[in-house]
Design an enzyme around this catalytic site. Sequence first.
Site, mmCIF file in Angstrom:
data_model
loop_
_atom_site.group_PDB
_atom_site.id
_atom_site.type_symbol
_atom_site.label_atom_id
_atom_site.label_comp_id
_atom_site.label_asym_id
_atom_site.label_seq_id
_atom_site.Cartn_x
_atom_site.Cartn_y
_atom_site.Cartn_z
ATOM 1 N N HIS A 58 -3.273 4.227 -2.555
ATOM 2 C CA HIS A 58 -4.279 3.387 -1.885
ATOM 3 C C HIS A 58 -4.867 4.122 -0.681
ATOM 4 C CE1 HIS A 58 -1.505 0.181 -3.578
ATOM 5 N NE2 HIS A 58 -2.663 -0.163 -4.087
ATOM 6 N N LYS A 82 -8.215 6.302 -10.836
ATOM 7 C CA LYS A 82 -8.236 6.656 -12.259
ATOM 8 C C LYS A 82 -6.910 6.317 -12.926
ATOM 9 C CE LYS A 82 -11.464 10.545 -12.408
ATOM 10 N NZ LYS A 82 -11.502 12.007 -12.632
ATOM 11 N N LEU A 141 0.824 -1.216 0.000
ATOM 12 C CA LEU A 141 0.000 0.000 0.000
ATOM 13 C C LEU A 141 0.856 1.263 0.000
ATOM 14 C CD1 LEU A 141 -2.737 -1.084 2.585
ATOM 15 C CD2 LEU A 141 -2.714 -1.394 0.098
ATOM 16 N N HIS A 142 0.445 2.225 -0.812
ATOM 17 C CA HIS A 142 1.131 3.518 -0.862
ATOM 18 C C HIS A 142 0.076 4.619 -0.761
ATOM 19 C CE1 HIS A 142 -0.355 3.567 -4.928
ATOM 20 N NE2 HIS A 142 0.317 2.468 -5.226
ATOM 21 N N SER A 159 2.771 4.336 -7.577
ATOM 22 C CA SER A 159 2.568 2.969 -8.048
ATOM 23 C C SER A 159 3.422 2.037 -7.201
ATOM 24 C CB SER A 159 3.012 2.864 -9.510
ATOM 25 O OG SER A 159 3.226 1.512 -9.854
ATOM 26 N N SER A 160 2.895 0.836 -6.959
ATOM 27 C CA SER A 160 3.679 -0.141 -6.186
ATOM 28 C C SER A 160 4.942 -0.516 -6.944
ATOM 29 C CB SER A 160 2.857 -1.402 -5.941
ATOM 30 O OG SER A 160 1.661 -1.065 -5.308
#
Length: 272
Positions: free
Chosen positions: A34, A144, A30-31, A181-182
């Site tokens: 999220h 999005k 999670l970043h 982004s992960s």
Amino acid sequence: MKILKTIEELQNIRKTISSSVGFVPTMGALHDGHISLIKKARIENDIIIVSIFVNPTQFLVGEDLNAYPRREESDKKICELCKVDYLFMPEISSMYTKEEILVKAPNKSYILEGYTRPGHFDGVLQVVLKLFGITQATNGYFGKKDAQQLSLITQMVKNLFIPINIIPCEIVREKDGLAMSSRNIYLDQTQRKEALLLSQSLYSAAALIAKGEKNSKVIKTRINEVMKNLDIEYIAIVDKNFNEINSIELKNTIILIVVRFGNTRLLDNIWL
Ligand code: PAF
């Protein structure tokens, strides 16, 4: 926060909830992107459920399924801090059976992301449908940033009459503009710097459009110029149904780009 490892536990709890349920499906690591979905869900619902499930069916052979970042402990802490009510972390064996009823994404799932990753969206829709069935959520939160995924999930809900509202959420960026982004952790220092050109090219396109330019070709040329030394996989200008458009239609246009940095693909987009 309660951590639920089985589908039965979640289904039993769900039966006792009569108020609104917000659901944020994730694959973990999670970043802030999220976190923004979870925060929005927290504000708009009485109860919120977050799922962490690295879904094998949406990875193609040779993709980064095994290497996909897994950070269970820090993910749990983040969810706790965001006041998540239920964190759902099912096992693969409980989510999938030997003989599956398969979900088939429509043709538009084979362009753009689906062109390089054929079948990827079948796997996404398959797992999202299952998760909607298990959580019976009122509202589902999707970023999005994964615009094509968001569009296909919205269509699935409409076509299959699934009683859930899909809530699109804005892209969250680092201070310097890089979309969260992960997969950003895979970038080395040089790539991290070069990756800034993605958002810069989109901002430059938006500025051109603000001055009155409508021609998609001209806009693509500008984006190409800004990212000229990068390994661009695609630049696409589509309407919200993912039809390619030759001329910008304000309030109905998405510009999408994908750039490769070694084995890492970075996506970014802007909605106009
Ligand atoms: O966007 C993601 O993280 C995944 O595609 C999703 C929606 C959680 C399904 O596995």
